[in-house]
Scaffold this motif. Structure first.
Motif, PDB file in Angstrom:
ATOM      1  N   LEU A 189       5.686  -0.317  -4.771  1.00 31.52           N
ATOM      2  CA  LEU A 189       5.790  -0.349  -5.385  1.00 31.52           C
ATOM      3  C   LEU A 189       4.187  -0.922  -5.559  1.00 31.52           C
ATOM      4  CD1 LEU A 189       6.406  -0.858  -8.858  1.00 31.52           C
ATOM      5  CD2 LEU A 189       6.769  -3.120  -8.325  1.00 31.52           C
ATOM      6  N   ALA A 190       3.130  -1.695  -4.580  1.00 31.35           N
ATOM      7  CA  ALA A 190       1.896  -1.362  -5.287  1.00 31.35           C
ATOM      8  C   ALA A 190       1.367  -0.392  -4.713  1.00 31.35           C
ATOM      9  CB  ALA A 190       1.310  -2.951  -4.271  1.00 31.35           C
ATOM     10  N   ASN A 191       1.534   0.180  -3.836  1.00 32.82           N
ATOM     11  CA  ASN A 191       0.918   1.373  -3.190  1.00 32.82           C
ATOM     12  C   ASN A 191       1.329   2.371  -4.627  1.00 32.82           C
ATOM     13  OD1 ASN A 191      -0.548   2.718  -1.473  1.00 32.82           O
ATOM     14  ND2 ASN A 191       1.560   4.442  -1.744  1.00 32.82           N
ATOM     15  N   THR A 192       2.305   2.771  -5.028  1.00 37.97           N
ATOM     16  CA  THR A 192       2.195   3.551  -6.425  1.00 37.97           C
ATOM     17  C   THR A 192       1.548   3.023  -8.232  1.00 37.97           C
ATOM     18  OG1 THR A 192       4.808   4.085  -5.718  1.00 37.97           O
ATOM     19  CG2 THR A 192       4.449   4.327  -8.143  1.00 37.97           C
ATOM     20  N   LEU A 193       1.381   1.693  -7.764  1.00 33.90           N
ATOM     21  CA  LEU A 193       0.513   0.978  -9.222  1.00 33.90           C
ATOM     22  C   LEU A 193      -0.670   1.740  -8.724  1.00 33.90           C
ATOM     23  CD1 LEU A 193       2.997  -1.720 -10.361  1.00 33.90           C
ATOM     24  CD2 LEU A 193       2.844   0.573 -11.214  1.00 33.90           C
ATOM     25  N   PHE A 194      -1.091   0.838  -7.827  1.00 35.39           N
ATOM     26  CA  PHE A 194      -2.130   1.066  -7.292  1.00 35.39           C
ATOM     27  C   PHE A 194      -2.976   1.713  -6.019  1.00 35.39           C
ATOM     28  CE2 PHE A 194      -0.807  -3.245  -8.527  1.00 35.39           C
ATOM     29  CZ  PHE A 194      -1.013  -3.287  -9.644  1.00 35.39           C
ATOM     30  N   GLY A 195      -2.736   2.053  -5.783  1.00 33.32           N
ATOM     31  CA  GLY A 195      -3.075   3.236  -4.448  1.00 33.32           C
ATOM     32  C   GLY A 195      -3.101   2.778  -3.774  1.00 33.32           C
ATOM     33  N   SER A 196      -3.175   1.309  -3.118  1.00 33.24           N
ATOM     34  CA  SER A 196      -2.826   0.633  -2.174  1.00 33.24           C
ATOM     35  C   SER A 196      -1.714  -0.368  -2.358  1.00 33.24           C
ATOM     36  CB  SER A 196      -4.202   0.243  -2.262  1.00 33.24           C
ATOM     37  OG  SER A 196      -4.243  -0.417  -0.949  1.00 33.24           O
ATOM     38  N   SER A 197      -0.919  -0.384  -0.793  1.00 30.21           N
ATOM     39  CA  SER A 197      -0.284  -1.770  -0.199  1.00 30.21           C
ATOM     40  C   SER A 197      -0.815  -3.257  -0.936  1.00 30.21           C
ATOM     41  CB  SER A 197      -0.129  -1.136   0.726  1.00 30.21           C
ATOM     42  OG  SER A 197      -0.613  -1.657   1.683  1.00 30.21           O
ATOM     43  N   LEU A 198      -2.347  -2.928  -0.490  1.00 28.70           N
ATOM     44  CA  LEU A 198      -3.199  -4.703  -0.481  1.00 28.70           C
ATOM     45  C   LEU A 198      -2.606  -5.066  -0.084  1.00 28.70           C
ATOM     46  CD1 LEU A 198      -1.943  -5.826  -4.777  1.00 28.70           C
ATOM     47  CD2 LEU A 198      -4.473  -3.873  -3.694  1.00 28.70           C
ATOM     48  N   MET A 199      -1.586  -5.311   0.902  1.00 31.59           N
ATOM     49  CA  MET A 199      -1.691  -6.121   2.015  1.00 31.59           C
ATOM     50  C   MET A 199      -0.664  -5.463   2.573  1.00 31.59           C
ATOM     51  SD  MET A 199      -0.614  -9.324   0.535  1.00 31.59           S
ATOM     52  CE  MET A 199       0.717  -9.911  -0.875  1.00 31.59           C
ATOM     53  N   ASN A 200      -0.067  -5.899   4.557  1.00 34.85           N
ATOM     54  CA  ASN A 200       0.487  -5.717   4.946  1.00 34.85           C
ATOM     55  C   ASN A 200       1.931  -5.808   4.513  1.00 34.85           C
ATOM     56  OD1 ASN A 200      -0.618  -4.855   6.786  1.00 34.85           O
ATOM     57  ND2 ASN A 200      -0.792  -5.914   8.259  1.00 34.85           N
ATOM     58  N   TRP A 201       3.149  -5.295   4.564  1.00 33.56           N
ATOM     59  CA  TRP A 201       4.821  -5.970   4.301  1.00 33.56           C
ATOM     60  C   TRP A 201       5.752  -7.351   3.981  1.00 33.56           C
ATOM     61  CZ3 TRP A 201       8.312  -8.409   6.725  1.00 33.56           C
ATOM     62  CH2 TRP A 201       8.036  -8.285   8.044  1.00 33.56           C
ATOM     63  N   TYR A 202       4.161  -7.614   5.639  1.00 34.11           N
ATOM     64  CA  TYR A 202       4.067  -8.881   5.556  1.00 34.11           C
ATOM     65  C   TYR A 202       3.471 -10.388   4.560  1.00 34.11           C
ATOM     66  CZ  TYR A 202       0.801  -8.250   9.439  1.00 34.11           C
ATOM     67  OH  TYR A 202       0.139  -8.503  10.314  1.00 34.11           O
TER      68      TYR A 202
END
Length: 463
Positions: A108-121
């Motif tokens: 979701l973060a990748n969709t909204l901000f173009g980056s996942s911001l941090m690893n899944w964990y």
């Protein structure tokens, strides 16, 4: 909590939106167009289970749930073993869903901000911290959060249902899915098994007894409300998901793209905006499920600490919030450690086998509880003075047969439930039964060396 808040608290563990997205297509894939009847069968079995479960709750005025019920019916050794198995099952499911949260939050973060911001964990650890804080505070705060999240989950699915009813599918509003013969065309046992697993969590109503207003009435009301509501919800939504794709193509679509079946249907019938909302609500659904799991397991640990089966510090209640805060903090640490332990693995594989395996011990305990109801009312003279034969014998016996079949199907298909690896499946089965055996051995140790502790097993005495 009142009955509605209690029902929402335990239903959140079932993560209905996540089940609609991830499990309903599997039931269709295995059960064919008769998949709604698999949910109807599961609802009937669990309502039968609820009859004896709630009748027995009148005589066990404590929050021990499986632990107390099996101790009172079958015996303290099995009851203590059951409590250990319950904790293991809920922990496995909770950790699996926490990992799933990390995956979908990152996406979701990748969709909204173009980056996942941090690893899944990183997302999973943030979830663990937030859940830990809410678990430390009063249960009514968690109940309010869970009720809000549940309402939003149900609302988005109902929008889909209403639009499909209004517009019909490519083959109209067919009644074919409600014909029993339609279910028999598929792998009936596997489809009913997956259907039963989507209900897990409703049985935890009794664990919140000490935090419920008028528990004698609220626990039965919440139990029946949870089973009936979620059963009707799944039956109708499964039917309309089939209608949205057409009965002749639904099984093929479910087999080809199970995780995308509902999302694609949402885009087609409601619009792209609804799919975006769905992405957000799947994240909140996972959050709610982990919070519900934390609350349930903390109260099992609290019960064991109160009985001094485990260190008594786990039985401490916060003087201000009234929560089992020590047990809750311990679980926060366990979830954090579990997240770090799985940080180097494939999260998609890990969450699937953890969640699938965790359902098996809970099915076993529901079966043992049904047996316990029958034995309890035969064991204690006068206990059935205000309970009729339907409550004390007939309904529990029917539930025992149904749940026994579910346990058999679960064991027979355990490799599929845990992702298809025979090695992982065997290892998990060994762990589950070793944990059960540890409970048995510990209870026998207490009986020989600490009879005062043994006497307290099961949150005794019986009222």
């Amino acid at each position: 909590m009142g009955p509605v808040e209690l029902a929402m608290t335990v239903l959140a563990f079932a993560a209905p939106l996540a089940s609609v997205v991830g499990v309903l297509p599997l039931v269709i894939m295995f059960g064919g167009v008769g998949a709604p009847m698999a949910f109807a069968a599961a609802t009937v079995v669990l309502l039968l289970f609820s009859v004896g479960y709630t009748a027995m709750s009148r005589y066990l005025p404590n929050p021990g749930a499986f632990y107390a019920y099996i101790s009172a019916g079958i015996g303290k050794p099995v009851g203590l073993a059951a409590s250990f198995m319950a904790i293991l099952g809920y922990l496995m499911i909770g950790l699996g869903i926490a990992i799933f949260f990390g995956i979908v939050a990152s996406d979701l973060a990748n969709t909204l901000f173009g980056s996942s911001l941090m690893n899944w964990y990183g997302w999973t650890l943030a979830l663990v911290a937030a859940v830990g804080l809410l678990g430390y505070l009063r249960i009514d705060l968690s109940a309010k959060v869970l009720t809000l999240v549940m309402a939003l989950e149900i609302l988005i699915v109902l929008i889909f249902d209403l639009v499909v009813v209004a517009n019909g599918g490519p083959e109209g509003l067919s009644k074919e899915p409600f014909k029993w013969g339609s279910l028999s065309e598929g792998a009936v046992g596997v489809s009913i098994l997956f259907a039963v697993l989507t209900f897990l969590g409703f049985e935890a109503t009794a664990i919140f007894r000490e935090e419920t207003r008028n528990p004698t009435k609220s626990i039965p009301q919440a139990t029946y409300l949870a089973v009936t509501f979620i059963g009707v919800f799944y039956v109708i939504t499964t039917w309309l998901l089939i209608i949205a794709n057409g009965p002749t193509k639904a099984v093929e679509i479910a087999s080809a793209n199970p995780t995308g079946m509902f999302v694609d249907g949402m885009v087609t019938f409601v619009g792209g905006w609804a799919a975006n909302v769905l992405s957000v609500l799947v994240v909140t659904s996972a959050f709610a499920a982990v919070l519900s799991c934390q609350n349930i397991v903390a109260r099992y640990c609290f019960s064991l600490g109160s009985d001094r089966v485990l260190p008594s510090i786990l039985g401490r209640v916060h003087p201000r919030h009234g929560s089992p805060y020590v047990a809750s903090l311990l679980l926060t640490a366990v979830f954090a450690a579990g997240t770090l332990a799985f940080s180097g693995t494939d999260p998609n594989s890990s969450y699937a086998w953890l969640a699938g395996a965790g359902g098996f011990p809970l099915l076993v305990l529901m079966f043992l509880t049904s047996v316990s109801v029958i034995l309890f009312f035969r064991k204690y003279d006068g206990a059935d003075a205000h309970i009729n034969a339907w409550q004390s014998l007939v309904a529990p016996a029917l539930a025992t047969a149904g749940l026994g079949s579910a346990v058999y199907m679960s064991a027979s298909n355990f490799v599929d439930l845990t992702g298809g690896s025979a090695t992982i499946a065997t290892t998990l089965q060994i762990i589950i039964w070793v944990v059960f055996a540890i409970g048995l051995v510990l209870s026998l140790y207490y009986r020989s060396n600490k009879p005062d502790v043994f006497a307290r097993i099961g949150r005794q005495p019986i009222a």
